[in-house]
Design a protein around this motif. Structure first.
Motif, PDB file in Angstrom:
ATOM      1  N   LEU A  47       0.852  -1.182   0.000  1.00  0.00           N
ATOM      2  CA  LEU A  47       0.000   0.000   0.000  1.00  0.00           C
ATOM      3  C   LEU A  47       0.891   1.237   0.000  1.00  0.00           C
ATOM      4  O   LEU A  47       1.840   1.308   0.785  1.00  0.00           O
ATOM      5  CB  LEU A  47      -0.838  -0.033   1.282  1.00  0.00           C
ATOM      6  N   VAL A  48       0.563   2.178  -0.864  1.00  0.00           N
ATOM      7  CA  VAL A  48       1.299   3.438  -0.899  1.00  0.00           C
ATOM      8  C   VAL A  48       0.296   4.559  -0.660  1.00  0.00           C
ATOM      9  O   VAL A  48      -0.709   4.657  -1.364  1.00  0.00           O
ATOM     10  CB  VAL A  48       2.007   3.652  -2.250  1.00  0.00           C
ATOM     11  N   VAL A  49       0.559   5.370   0.360  1.00  0.00           N
ATOM     12  CA  VAL A  49      -0.343   6.464   0.695  1.00  0.00           C
ATOM     13  C   VAL A  49       0.485   7.722   0.923  1.00  0.00           C
ATOM     14  O   VAL A  49       1.725   7.670   0.940  1.00  0.00           O
ATOM     15  CB  VAL A  49      -1.185   6.150   1.945  1.00  0.00           C
ATOM     16  N   HIS A  50      -0.193   8.847   1.105  1.00  0.00           N
ATOM     17  CA  HIS A  50       0.483  10.091   1.438  1.00  0.00           C
ATOM     18  C   HIS A  50       0.247  10.431   2.902  1.00  0.00           C
ATOM     19  O   HIS A  50      -0.760  10.011   3.496  1.00  0.00           O
ATOM     20  CB  HIS A  50      -0.018  11.238   0.543  1.00  0.00           C
ATOM     21  N   GLU A  51       1.181  11.179   3.433  1.00  0.00           N
ATOM     22  CA  GLU A  51       1.059  11.601   4.841  1.00  0.00           C
ATOM     23  C   GLU A  51      -0.318  12.187   5.095  1.00  0.00           C
ATOM     24  O   GLU A  51      -0.837  12.968   4.288  1.00  0.00           O
ATOM     25  CB  GLU A  51       2.127  12.648   5.165  1.00  0.00           C
ATOM     26  N   GLY A  52      -0.882  11.808   6.225  1.00  0.00           N
ATOM     27  CA  GLY A  52      -2.188  12.325   6.599  1.00  0.00           C
ATOM     28  C   GLY A  52      -3.331  11.402   6.237  1.00  0.00           C
ATOM     29  O   GLY A  52      -4.434  11.529   6.784  1.00  0.00           O
ATOM     30  N   THR A 105      -1.497   9.160   8.869  1.00  0.00           N
ATOM     31  CA  THR A 105      -0.227   8.462   8.678  1.00  0.00           C
ATOM     32  C   THR A 105       0.952   9.419   8.541  1.00  0.00           C
ATOM     33  O   THR A 105       0.819  10.543   8.030  1.00  0.00           O
ATOM     34  CB  THR A 105      -0.275   7.566   7.443  1.00  0.00           C
ATOM     35  N   GLN A 106       2.102   8.938   8.997  1.00  0.00           N
ATOM     36  CA  GLN A 106       3.355   9.688   8.915  1.00  0.00           C
ATOM     37  C   GLN A 106       4.386   8.823   8.194  1.00  0.00           C
ATOM     38  O   GLN A 106       4.243   7.590   8.137  1.00  0.00           O
ATOM     39  CB  GLN A 106       3.852  10.030  10.323  1.00  0.00           C
TER      40      GLN A 106
END
Lengths: 111, 114
Positions: free
Chosen positions: A11-16, A79-80
């Motif tokens: 899974l690839v996400v962006h901060e927050g 997320t951080q």
């Protein structure tokens, strides 16, 4: 044979962002389900869930177990980049002497 | 010590060599576990000790794998006549009591067999 399956594989996400990691299990004489975070070294303990429906929480992380559906989720809010790791879940048998691990979910949090 | 320690951290062996991997559990921990983690996969159970007694070795993949914990503290995992498929990270974990559920892991030994 005992089996633990995790999804998604990665899974690839962006901060927050908020993420939900899934874990389904088939463990003979099931006792508890454990979540670990693995960075480059040792898996570090996050949660142990024994009772169904009771949410465990630690900061931005929370987890819950459904013993009827043989399922657990791990939620991470806001997320951080430091949350980037492999998240492992494992079923523990009643004798307390064997953890059966899933293949892990690789989480990458981009700035 | 503060945590589980393992040595060496990295080991390169030629096929056919014997290797010995060491685990120092957390002081006072009764139970000790060995796991094998292949690249991209979750750890798989190998064997379990309660004090010096090896109570379960059902996960050892072949008779080339041998583990011991003679004094109920430090444990050694020995692999004889290593094969390329033995390449993996070998993780050791310990827990306080027989029925203690939280296993604390060491950093692992990364074994590469050429």
């Amino acid at each position: 044979e005992d089996k633990v399956v995790q999804s998604p594989l990665s899974l690839v996400v962006h901060e927050g962002d908020t993420v939900t990691l899934n874990c389904s299990y088939e463990v003979t004489n099931f006792r508890s389900l454990l979540w670990y975070k693995q960075e480059k070294k040792a898996p570090t303990f996050l949660f142990m869930l024994t009772s169904s429906g009771i949410e465990k929480k630690s900061g931005r992380l929370s987890s819950i177990l459904d013993k009827k559906e043989l399922f657990s989720i791990l939620n991470i809010t806001a997320t951080q980049t430091g949350d980037s790791a492999i998240y492992l879940c494992a079923g523990l048998n009643n004798a307390g002497n064997m953890l059966t691990f899933g293949g892990g979910t690789r989480l990458m949090v981009k700035p | 010590g503060a945590g589980v320690s393992q040595s060496p951290r990295y080991k390169v062996a030629k096929r056919g060599q014997d290797v010995a991997l060491r685990c120092d559990p957390i002081s006072g921990h009764v139970s000790l576990f060995w796991y094998q983690q292949a690249l991209g996969q979750g750890p798989e159970f190998l064997t379990y000790f309660q004090n010096e007694a090896q109570l379960d070795k059902s996960g050892l993949p072949s008779d080339r794998f041998f583990a011991e914990r003679p004094e109920g503290s430090v444990s050694t995992l020995k692999i004889q006549r290593t094969q390329q498929e033995d390449s993996a990270v070998y993780l050791c974990a310990s827990s306080l009591r027989r029925t203690q559920e939280t296993q604390y892991f060491g950093p692992g030994t990364r074994l590469l067999v050429l």
